[in-house]
Design an enzyme around this catalytic site. Structure first.
Site, PDB file in Angstrom:
ATOM      1  N   HIS A 267       0.822  -1.207   0.000  1.00 15.20           N
ATOM      2  CA  HIS A 267       0.000   0.000   0.000  1.00 15.20           C
ATOM      3  C   HIS A 267       0.856   1.256   0.000  1.00 15.20           C
ATOM      4  CE1 HIS A 267      -3.416  -2.650   0.886  1.00 15.20           C
ATOM      5  NE2 HIS A 267      -4.009  -1.775   0.125  1.00 15.20           N
ATOM      6  N   CYS A 564      -9.657  -2.630 -10.509  1.00 12.81           N
ATOM      7  CA  CYS A 564      -9.259  -1.480  -9.694  1.00 12.81           C
ATOM      8  C   CYS A 564      -7.888  -1.682  -9.047  1.00 12.81           C
ATOM      9  CB  CYS A 564     -10.313  -1.177  -8.634  1.00 12.81           C
ATOM     10  SG  CYS A 564     -10.529  -2.508  -7.450  1.00 12.81           S
TER      11      CYS A 564
HETATM   12  C1  PEP Z   1      -6.377  -4.931  -4.825  1.00 13.08           C
HETATM   13  O1  PEP Z   1      -6.158  -5.824  -4.015  1.00 13.08           O
HETATM   14  O2  PEP Z   1      -5.991  -4.962  -6.013  1.00 13.08           O
HETATM   15  C2  PEP Z   1      -7.133  -3.733  -4.421  1.00 13.08           C
HETATM   16  C3  PEP Z   1      -7.533  -2.826  -5.294  1.00 13.08           C
HETATM   17  O3  PEP Z   1      -7.352  -3.586  -3.093  1.00 13.08           O
HETATM   18  P1  PEP Z   1      -6.243  -3.053  -2.044  1.00 13.08           P
HETATM   19  O4  PEP Z   1      -5.003  -2.729  -2.840  1.00 13.08           O
HETATM   20  O5  PEP Z   1      -6.821  -1.882  -1.359  1.00 13.08           O
HETATM   21  O6  PEP Z   1      -6.060  -4.241  -1.159  1.00 13.08           O
END
Ligand code: PEP
Ligand code: MG
Length: 602
Positions: A267, A564
């Protein structure tokens, strides 16, 4: 047919081989039939004893021509010769175009005259500034004596939520034992350090986390918090790793970031890309210097002692990158249309009202993912604050997808006590919070429903693994709506596709969900059993298994599918995503303009 046409009618046949790995699927077949219709001749495709009209798209697709198959193209009529020639050419070009799998983005090459240190790109771009080593200090805001803090922590542990009672009670006993010989913060820090050293390498090593956790609890109950020191002048930050929340509070004087221990799927990395801060992973620590260095994250190198000519080159490269971005920016509000006219929707991933506003200005056509865990932040927002934030975002766009709280794994929140787990990524996170923290989820759903006030809003559950989980989460949401008399007429419920089990259960999910959104970051980590934040194991962000999973999902979904995860903004992946049938991409606000521009070249 005219009287003499039969006399001059010719018949020509050619054997065509399907060489594209994707087979003769919808897109090339559509181009092929359009071309075939330009000829008066009767045109047929024949294989395995079946013959169909090659001007009819559905008929052609019904042959199910896969990679390695071949078929006879038969043209009968006065322009048969011209037709066979043109269609053979068209078919070969289509196969050639289809079989070129997009290359991973080559790191741009840059010829620096001096020695460079290679790294792995987290976020592209170039920065020139001196290096600044991360330094943080702990300050005490509202001082509370040690004894008071210890009492508070003991009380909190006694009052802990029933589900974590076992852990809380174990920690309470540990703290009580410590307090027999410790009566100041300094003594506690020393005792914790000693305990951890003794436990290291033993079967009880996991207990260290409890000791550290207790220390953290005591520190925060005494009013301590961490302050990071940054200069006002431009700098490139060098740190072991950063917390996602630290990325969000980097000052504007931070032009670039070098991290030693993180991964491109973390993240932290996602936020660095979202902020557009050029960033690299370099394993070794770097010597300090006051002189500017070149961080060329687009080329994946650091130039620690650049010569004047290197500086000139870096400036030129900066200029080229800027011009490209300016061009895309100027066209950001225009739709993203592929070269053959298909419009791809480009939405944004946001974390709060400010980033939603930024997305609007960046040309996003809606919100494809509102990651609410960042909106929750350090202090839990109450119902009213949540409602106001959701409403501000709903007012900005006609299409908004709100994801319910996805805490756990690498995303922690101080007021959500999660148990110490050996494998947090396989533990309590995402939709599993509906079971472990129903009150927090109830408050969130209540705020979303009230903010929507009858407007169409999409609610998305994260980390769903089974249809039963989805059904239970939706039932829970509807019960919340009934409890607070909220209107849900225009609320739709969908899910993230990020746990591989989903791919095998699509037939059942199709009956339950209103939409899917592929979370390529988690999907990739779970497909490969490689933690997305792992500091040493590498995970190919464009892995074959990930593309296969996406293609499978798109093929079997009977409800709209978007992407996404980070892959949606990956310039080397966009063409393949669009070609496999993805029609909606959701990317960070900063990536909207470039993503649209890339689509225009597909
Ligand atoms: C993903 O896992 O690709 C996603 C969009 O969710 P996050 O990155 O917030 O876990
Ligand atoms: Mg995810």
């Amino acid at each position: 047919m005219g009287l003499f046409d039969g006399l001059f009618a010719k018949s020509r046949t050619v054997v065509l081989h399907v060489t594209s790995a994707n087979g003769f699927h919808l897109r090339p077949a559509a181009v092929f039939t359009t071309e075939a219709k330009k000829f008066a001749s009767r045109i047929e495709a024949e294989t395995r004893g079946k013959s169909v009209d090659a001007k009819n798209l559905n008929a052609l697709l019904s042959l199910g021509l896969e990679h390695g198959d071949h078929f006879d193209l038969v043209c009968k009529g006065k322009d048969a010769e011209a037709a066979i020639e043109a269609l053979t050419r068209t078919f070969e070009t289509l196969m050639e175009k289809e079989s070129t799998t997009p290359e991973p983005p080559k790191q741009e090459s840059a010829a620096y005259t001096v020695q460079t240190i290679p790294g792995e790109t987290l976020a592209p771009g170039i920065a020139v500034a001196p290096l600044w080593h991360y330094r943080a200090k702990t300050v005490q805001e509202t001082p509370h004596p040690f004894s008071v803090a210890a009492e508070t922590v003991l009380q909190d542990l006694s009052d802990a939520d029933t589900k974590e009672k076992g852990i809380a009670l174990a920690q309470k006993t540990l703290l009580e034992t410590l307090l027999e010989s410790v009566n100041s913060l300094e003594a506690m820090r020393k005792a914790v350090e000693e305990a951890c050293q003794t436990l290291r390498g033993s079967a009880m090593e996991a207990k260290c986390t409890d000791y550290r956790d207790l220390l953290r609890r005591i520190e925060s109950a005494m009013g301590y918090h961490t302050v990071v020191d940054y200069p006002d002048t431009p700098f490139i930050l060098e740190a072991d790793d950063l917390l996602p929340s630290e990325v969000e509070t980097l000052p504007s004087s931070c032009l670039g970031v070098i991290l030693h221990h993180t991964s491109p799927a973390s993240h932290t990395a996602i936020l660095l890309r979202a902020e557009g801060i050029p960033s690299l992973i370099i394993a070794d620590s770097l010597p300090s210097s006051d002189a500017p260095v070149i961080l060329d994250a687009s080329a994946g190198v650091l130039v620690p002692s650049p010569a004047p000519s290197d500086m000139t080159q870096a400036q030129k490269r900066e200029e080229t990158i800027r011009k490209r971005a300016d061009h895309a920016h100027a066209k950001r509000f225009e739709p993203a249309r592929t070269t053959d006219g298909q419009v791809i929707k480009v939405l944004a991933n946001v974390t709060d009202a400010a980033s939603a506003q930024e997305a609007k200005e960046a040309g996003a056509e809606g919100i494809g993912l509102l990651r609410t865990e960042f909106l929750f932040g350090e202090k839990k927002p109450d119902y009213q604050t949540q409602k106001e934030t959701y409403r501000a975002i709903f007012d900005l766009f006609d299409e908004v997808t709100v994801r319910t709280l996805d805490v756990g794994g690498d995303k922690a929140l101080p007021y959500i006590d999660l148990p110490e787990e050996s494998n947090p990524f396989l533990g309590i996170r995402g939709v599993r919070l509906f079971q472990s923290h129903p009150d927090i989820i109830e408050e969130q759903l209540h705020a979303i429903f009230d903010a929507a006030e009858g407007k169409a809003v999409k609610i998305m559950f994260p980390m769903v693994a089974t249809p039963e989980e989805f059904i239970a989460a939706k039932r829970f949401a509807l019960e919340v709506a009934t409890k607070y008399s909220c209107c849900v007429d225009n609320i739709t419920f969908g899910m993230m596709v990020e746990v591989p089990s989903v791919l095998f259960l699509m037939e059942i999910f199709n009956k339950e969900v209103d939409f899917y959104s592929i979370g390529s970051n988690d999907l990739n980590q779970y497909l490969h059993a490689v933690e997305r934040t792992h500091p040493t194991l590498s995970l190919d962000p464009r892995s074959r298994a990930l593309f296969a999973a996406i293609e499978h999902c798109v093929r079997h979904a009977q409800k709209p599918v978007s992407i996404c995860g980070e892959l949606a903004a990956d310039e080397a992946a966009i063409e393949r995503l669009v070609k496999c049938g993805v029609t909606t991409l959701s990317v960070s606000a900063k990536a909207v303009a470039n993503t649209k521009e890339r689509i225009r070249h597909v």
